[in-house]
Scaffold this motif. Structure first.
Motif, PDB file in Angstrom:
ATOM      1  N   VAL A  38       0.674  -1.502  -0.260  1.00 28.69           N
ATOM      2  CA  VAL A  38       0.237  -0.241  -0.328  1.00 28.69           C
ATOM      3  C   VAL A  38       0.709   0.967  -0.034  1.00 28.69           C
ATOM      4  CG1 VAL A  38      -1.459   1.231   1.720  1.00 28.69           C
ATOM      5  CG2 VAL A  38      -1.968  -1.335   1.289  1.00 28.69           C
ATOM      6  N   ALA A  39       1.890   0.917   1.123  1.00 32.67           N
ATOM      7  CA  ALA A  39       3.131   2.261   1.105  1.00 32.67           C
ATOM      8  C   ALA A  39       3.544   2.579  -0.596  1.00 32.67           C
ATOM      9  CB  ALA A  39       3.865   2.349   1.773  1.00 32.67           C
ATOM     10  N   ALA A  40       3.788   1.445  -1.211  1.00 28.90           N
ATOM     11  CA  ALA A  40       4.148   1.581  -2.342  1.00 28.90           C
ATOM     12  C   ALA A  40       3.305   1.918  -3.344  1.00 28.90           C
ATOM     13  CB  ALA A  40       5.023   0.389  -2.834  1.00 28.90           C
ATOM     14  N   GLU A  41       2.108   2.436  -3.215  1.00 26.69           N
ATOM     15  CA  GLU A  41       1.353   2.857  -4.316  1.00 26.69           C
ATOM     16  C   GLU A  41       0.972   3.985  -3.735  1.00 26.69           C
ATOM     17  OE1 GLU A  41      -3.396   2.653  -4.936  1.00 26.69           O
ATOM     18  OE2 GLU A  41      -2.018   0.648  -5.694  1.00 26.69           O
TER      19      GLU A  41
ATOM     20  N   HIS B  31      10.981   5.088  -2.926  1.00 27.25           N
ATOM     21  CA  HIS B  31      11.903   5.427  -4.347  1.00 27.25           C
ATOM     22  C   HIS B  31      11.025   4.169  -5.406  1.00 27.25           C
ATOM     23  CE1 HIS B  31      14.910   7.381  -1.600  1.00 27.25           C
ATOM     24  NE2 HIS B  31      14.803   6.676  -0.503  1.00 27.25           N
ATOM     25  N   ALA B  32      10.129   3.882  -4.960  1.00 25.05           N
ATOM     26  CA  ALA B  32       9.126   3.142  -5.559  1.00 25.05           C
ATOM     27  C   ALA B  32       9.767   3.104  -7.523  1.00 25.05           C
ATOM     28  CB  ALA B  32       8.260   2.423  -5.527  1.00 25.05           C
ATOM     29  N   ASN B  33       9.433   4.554  -7.150  1.00 30.30           N
ATOM     30  CA  ASN B  33       9.630   5.321  -8.561  1.00 30.30           C
ATOM     31  C   ASN B  33      10.669   4.959  -9.518  1.00 30.30           C
ATOM     32  OD1 ASN B  33       7.365   6.397  -8.926  1.00 30.30           O
ATOM     33  ND2 ASN B  33       7.906   8.060  -7.687  1.00 30.30           N
ATOM     34  N   GLU B  34      11.936   4.667  -8.297  1.00 28.64           N
ATOM     35  CA  GLU B  34      13.906   4.848  -8.653  1.00 28.64           C
ATOM     36  C   GLU B  34      13.509   3.411  -9.649  1.00 28.64           C
ATOM     37  OE1 GLU B  34      16.274   6.394  -5.893  1.00 28.64           O
ATOM     38  OE2 GLU B  34      14.458   7.518  -4.982  1.00 28.64           O
ATOM     39  N   LEU B  35      13.101   2.493  -9.641  1.00 29.18           N
ATOM     40  CA  LEU B  35      13.095   1.123  -9.930  1.00 29.18           C
ATOM     41  C   LEU B  35      12.985   0.832 -11.393  1.00 29.18           C
ATOM     42  CD1 LEU B  35      11.651  -0.903  -7.448  1.00 29.18           C
ATOM     43  CD2 LEU B  35      13.211  -0.572  -7.166  1.00 29.18           C
TER      44      LEU B  35
ATOM     45  N   ALA C 190      -5.409   4.605   0.871  1.00 31.71           N
ATOM     46  CA  ALA C 190      -5.660   3.797  -0.275  1.00 31.71           C
ATOM     47  C   ALA C 190      -6.743   3.672  -0.678  1.00 31.71           C
ATOM     48  CB  ALA C 190      -4.484   2.586  -0.056  1.00 31.71           C
ATOM     49  N   ILE C 191      -7.445   2.943  -0.373  1.00 36.85           N
ATOM     50  CA  ILE C 191      -8.628   2.527  -0.511  1.00 36.85           C
ATOM     51  C   ILE C 191      -9.603   3.542  -1.658  1.00 36.85           C
ATOM     52  CG2 ILE C 191     -10.520   1.278  -0.727  1.00 36.85           C
ATOM     53  CD1 ILE C 191      -9.748  -0.054   2.081  1.00 36.85           C
ATOM     54  N   ARG C 192      -9.398   5.223  -1.015  1.00 36.87           N
ATOM     55  CA  ARG C 192     -10.616   5.881  -0.904  1.00 36.87           C
ATOM     56  C   ARG C 192      -9.927   6.710  -2.358  1.00 36.87           C
ATOM     57  NH1 ARG C 192     -14.105   9.556   0.538  1.00 36.87           N
ATOM     58  NH2 ARG C 192     -13.618  11.881   0.246  1.00 36.87           N
TER      59      ARG C 192
ATOM     60  N   SER D 274       2.947   4.571 -10.473  1.00 37.90           N
ATOM     61  CA  SER D 274       3.927   3.842 -11.111  1.00 37.90           C
ATOM     62  C   SER D 274       3.818   2.696 -10.857  1.00 37.90           C
ATOM     63  CB  SER D 274       5.353   4.391 -11.063  1.00 37.90           C
ATOM     64  OG  SER D 274       5.771   4.420  -9.672  1.00 37.90           O
ATOM     65  N   PHE D 275       3.464   2.486  -9.141  1.00 37.34           N
ATOM     66  CA  PHE D 275       2.715   0.951  -8.779  1.00 37.34           C
ATOM     67  C   PHE D 275       1.651   1.546  -8.407  1.00 37.34           C
ATOM     68  CE2 PHE D 275       2.287  -1.943  -5.228  1.00 37.34           C
ATOM     69  CZ  PHE D 275       2.395  -2.864  -5.812  1.00 37.34           C
ATOM     70  N   LYS D 276       0.646  -0.411  -8.088  1.00 36.98           N
ATOM     71  CA  LYS D 276      -0.497  -0.352  -7.824  1.00 36.98           C
ATOM     72  C   LYS D 276      -0.349  -1.672  -7.285  1.00 36.98           C
ATOM     73  CE  LYS D 276      -3.361   0.929 -10.457  1.00 36.98           C
ATOM     74  NZ  LYS D 276      -5.181   1.478 -11.804  1.00 36.98           N
TER      75      LYS D 276
END
Length: 515
Positions: free
Chosen positions: A54-57, A230-234, A394-396, A407-409
């Motif tokens: 969830v934190a990644a999204e 940092h998920a966007n940096e992958l 995240a749900i809302r 970039s990640f869902k």
């Protein structure tokens, strides 16, 4: 790792390091003997993995905006709720500091050859207050100075002592010593048949009190969201970040399990103290091993350094996130001030005062382990509220901002986010209930007093941001912008006003924009 991209393995290890900050939680897990697999599994699969995904999204959607969970929750539920989330995230760290510092106090006591002092409530309380102010002074000098002090803390103060503890336990087994969980006859963690003790694999449900340690153990797995930005940096966030969470989850599960097993295997059940268990296990193992006399003090000194480094590393980070809300006018002007090094000095002073007050609890309760767990319960209760807001946000946002670029869902569409975030929400909600239940494993005294202290702390800290909001600096626009913006228009909850800043006032430059 390159200047633009980060590898899956590197981010996975960074995430694991942000979770495993010290060895202080091992004795609490060891106190459950082999039931620890249930507690660690619950924390890993029902909390850590959902929270990470969830934190990644959310991090991938708002990674370019400062504020972290303030932005995430603010976009979903409004600026006021976002401020409550970031404020509680900051406050739970303040409440956590005494537990981290009490662990450092125990390490220092063993390092100087005075293990009995580690259980002295006066010593622990005084050490906690003094050490925190010293860490605060170091943080006020500059963030660069603090990072230099703490950069080796994880390796020297956590990784190396953890490996040594595991090595001692392996030798303990192969040398034929009795294993702790095979000798206990305590019915809360074992069954006795024909005079033989058999460890339990699942908790003995004699009431919610027998599950109370779950909330404290859950706190050891918190912090996964700190690296989500940092998920966007992958290279490929959609497929890479689940592997990041898998690496972090496996690393955390393995290290916590092996470390807790080492403590539970070396020490008899009745000698496991949640404050000094790590040091007692090392001491007993070194004595049986005939290790050099200097080895235990040296290792305890490293653990003390690691614990202090962990506190110093967290002193500036969360408070910096709180300072970010000043751009939206959520803080009173006096909380926005920074020093010449750009460090949020008044916020750090407030932290010091609150930690000093919390440290005084040690002066009134002689059992250090009870105080350790009491403060841990207060901290995890506040942190759980933050996670509840994060899962709900995240749900809302899947409904209120369906076209927001992520970039990640979390896979599976709306069903997937409901499943993943829903599992996490229910898991932490159950843990929140357990925060207010006195543990059956500790002599807490009057249960009503325990509940009153935990609930009272939660209520005070939850009401504080609402009170502060009344003294906030309103979002302010220069005269030329006021003409263009209608009075009924609303500024986005996390919109950054591109105005010149005057550091001494913590807000807009009053010389350029008088009034």
């Amino acid at each position: 790792m390159t200047s633009k991209r980060i590898s899956v393995s590197a981010l996975g290890l960074m995430t694991a390091a942000s979770i495993i900050t010290s060895l202080r939680g091992l004795p609490m897990m060891a106190k459950e003997e082999l039931e620890m697999f249930f507690y660690i599994g619950f924390s890993t699969f029902l909390f850590l993995i959902p929270a990470g995904l969830v934190a990644a999204e959310l991090g991938s959607a708002f990674g370019k905006r400062e504020g972290g969970i303030y932005v995430w929750v603010g976009e979903a539920f409004g600026q006021k709720t976002g401020f409550i989330a970031i404020f509680l995230s900051w406050v739970q760290n303040i409440v956590w500091y005494p537990t981290g510092l009490s662990f450092a106090a125990a390490a220092l006591a063993f390092a100087i050859g005075k293990p009995g002092v580690a259980s002295d409530n006066i010593y622990v309380g005084a050490f906690t207050a003094i050490a925190f102010w010293l860490c605060t002074l170091a943080a006020l000098k500059s963030t660069w100075f603090a990072s230099k002090v703490t950069q080796y803390g994880f390796i020297l103060g956590t990784a190396i002592p953890g490996l040594v503890l595991l090595g001692v336990f392996i030798w303990w087994i192969y040398s034929g010593h009795s294993v702790g969980w095979e000798t206990t006859t305590d019915l809360s963690v074992a069954t006795v048949t024909d005079g033989h003790s058999h460890p339990r694999w699942f908790p003995h449900l004699a009431g919610l009190g027998s599950l109370a340690f779950l909330a404290g153990i859950l706190l050891n797995f918190a912090g996964v969201e700190s690296q989500a930005v940092h998920a966007n940096e992958l290279e490929k966030p959609s497929s890479g970040y689940p592997m990041v969470i898998l690496i972090a989850a496996l690393a955390s599960f393995t290290i916590f399990t092996l470390g807790a097993l080492s403590v539970a295997g070396i020490l008899p059940y009745e000698k496991i103290d949640i404050q000094t268990g790590v040091f007692d296990a090392l001491s007993m193992g070194f004595q049986a091993l005939n290790a050099p006399g200097w080895l235990l003090p040296a290792l305890c000194l490293l653990i003390c350094y690691g614990a202090l480094g962990g506190v110093l590393a967290w002193i500036t980070g969360p408070s910096r996130g709180l300072l970010a809300t000043a751009h939206d006018g959520n803080l009173p002007p006096w909380m926005q001030k920074t020093n010449k090094a750009g460090v949020q000095k008044n916020i750090l002073f407030i932290q010091g005062i609150v930690v000093t007050v919390l440290s005084c609890v040690y002066l009134f309760i002689k059992n250090v382990s009870v105080v350790f767990f009491l403060i841990s319960a207060m901290a995890v209760g506040l942190y759980i509220i933050v996670y509840l807001l994060m899962f709900a946000a995240a749900i809302r946002l899947r409904y209120s901002q369906p076209h927001l670029q992520r970039s990640f869902k979390v896979p599976g569409g709306k069903t997937g986010i409901w499943l993943v975030a829903g599992i996490g929400f229910l898991a932490v909600a159950f843990s929140l209930v357990l925060c207010f239940v006195p543990p059956s494993q500790l002599p807490v005294g009057n249960p009503a007093t325990y509940i009153a202290l935990v609930a009272g702390g939660a209520i005070v800290f939850c009401l504080t941001p609402i009170v502060l909001e009344r003294f906030r600096r309103p979002t302010w626009l220069p005269p030329e912008d006021k003409k263009e913006r209608h009075a009924s228009d609303r500024v986005s909850p996390t919109e950054r006003l591109d105005l010149p800043r005057d550091r001494s006032h913590g807000g807009v430059n009053v010389k350029k924009y008088p009034g």
